[in-house]
Design an enzyme around this catalytic site. Structure first.
Site, short mmCIF file in Angstrom:
data_model
loop_
_atom_site.label_atom_id
_atom_site.label_comp_id
_atom_site.label_asym_id
_atom_site.label_seq_id
_atom_site.Cartn_x
_atom_site.Cartn_y
_atom_site.Cartn_z
N LYS A 52 0.85 -1.21 0.00
CA LYS A 52 0.00 0.00 0.00
C LYS A 52 0.88 1.26 0.00
CE LYS A 52 -3.78 -2.50 2.14
NZ LYS A 52 -4.52 -2.89 3.36
N GLN A 96 -4.38 -1.82 9.48
CA GLN A 96 -4.29 -3.13 8.84
C GLN A 96 -4.85 -4.19 9.78
OE1 GLN A 96 -3.20 -3.69 5.61
NE2 GLN A 96 -3.89 -5.79 5.96
N ASP A 119 -10.81 2.61 4.20
CA ASP A 119 -11.16 1.20 4.01
C ASP A 119 -12.68 1.01 3.90
OD1 ASP A 119 -8.99 -0.48 3.66
OD2 ASP A 119 -8.51 -0.57 5.80
#
Ligand code: NAD
Length: 292
Positions: A52, A96, A119
């Site tokens: 990412k 994460q 997200d």
């Protein structure tokens, strides 16, 4: 058979993002800035976060990686998120997953400001998605929609089956494919671990999205001739012949199923790369909303 190549489709998304960043720079504005939080040193999570960060750099975004070790308390993590929520120079925040067992994932997700939740996991964003309101779409289902668009896969009126009902993949995927969108309007069946007639349902499906995390679970005898098959699964399977000691396996037995499918994603090189593309697009979108 069309190989739904995540490398090609994500490169096309990234090219467009680079053009947007070039415009931002020529307007003498600051570039979009993503903050990624990584707790512990789980090998797969390390790889995802590194990718990412690398992709942010590639398209010209700024990124900051914040690391905590496995023993970090929930409070420390929540305080950091609060600081990032209040930091004007940060546009997007991602944590994460998975987190260590002593930390409640839902509490952490809900601590992220919904407008910085790149997200798309915050209940406010998930709720908007259900109601068809403009929102931040979770990166993996978003990436799959971008892939369907890139390859112009017709979805209207088709029967899509989704295997897996997680909040990050299966459930939002079911909402998107059943929504009144150009690459939606499917009749959707959402399956899970308690579905009793999975094979029978799969055999009726024009589109199969496998997101259950069980390598090679979907076999050719479960798939209708000419179905479109999207493999979300990524599992590290021990493999002594590989340098890393493992290979990445999808939820679909590719060699068999690709002979029957009209289009199929590979693993690796399919949905994983599109997830990054979705995340990058979300980061630009939250930035643009803020700068308006
Ligand atoms: P999860 O474990 O949260 O959910 C798995 C789902 O599969 C559950 O809803 C469960 O009910 C269902 N399931 C399990 N066994 C089943 C069975 N036998 N029949 C039918 N349904 C069954 O998983 P997740 O987070 O949604 O991830 C799924 C897979 O996708 C994993 O391999 C994960 O690594 C991968 N993943 C990939 C990406 C990507 O970018 N490609 C992103 C997220 C997750």
């Amino acid at each position: 058979m069309i190989l739904l190549d995540g490398k090609v489709a994500s490169a096309s998304v990234k090219e467009k993002l680079k053009t947007e960043v070039a415009k931002i720079i020529s307007n003498k504005q600051r570039v979009p800035h993503l903050a990624a939080i990584l707790v512990g040193n789980n090998g797969a999570s390390e790889t995802y976060v590194a990718s990412k960060v690398k992709n942010c750099k590639e398209v010209g975004f700024q990124s900051t990686l914040i690391r905590f070790d496995n023993t970090v308390t929930e409070n420390v993590l929540l305080n950091k998120i609060e600081a990032l929520n209040n930091d004007e120079s940060i546009d997007g925040i991602l944590v994460q997953l998975p987190l260590p067992k002593h930390i409640q994932e839902s509490t952490v997700i809900q601590a992220i400001h919904p407008e910085k939740d790149v997200d798309g996991f915050h209940p406010i964003n998930a709720g908007k998605l259900v109601q068809g309101l403009p929102t931040i779409i979770p990166a993996t289902p978003y990436g799959i929609m971008l892939l369907l668009e890139y390859y112009n896969i017709s979805t209207k009126g088709k029967h899509a089956i989704i295997i897996g009902r997680s909040n990050i993949v299966g459930r939002p995927m079911s909402i998107l494919l059943s929504s009144n969108l150009l690459y939606g309007n499917c009749t959707v069946t959402l399956c899970h671990s308690h579905t009793t007639n999975l094979k029978e349902l799969c055999l009726q499906a024009d589109i199969v999205v496998a997101a259950l995390g069980k390598p090679a679970f979907v076999t050719a005898d479960m798939v209708k001739q000419n179905a479109v098959v999207i493999d979300v699964g990524i599992t590290r399977v021990d493999d002594a012949t590989s340098k890393k000691g493992f290979k990445l396996k999808g939820d679909v037995l590719f060699d068999e199923v690709s002979k029957k499918a009209s289009a199929i994603t590979p693993v690796p090189g399919g949905v994983g790369l599109m997830t990054i593309a979705g995340l990058l697009k979300n980061t630009l979108a939250v930035y643009q909303k803020k700068m308006r």
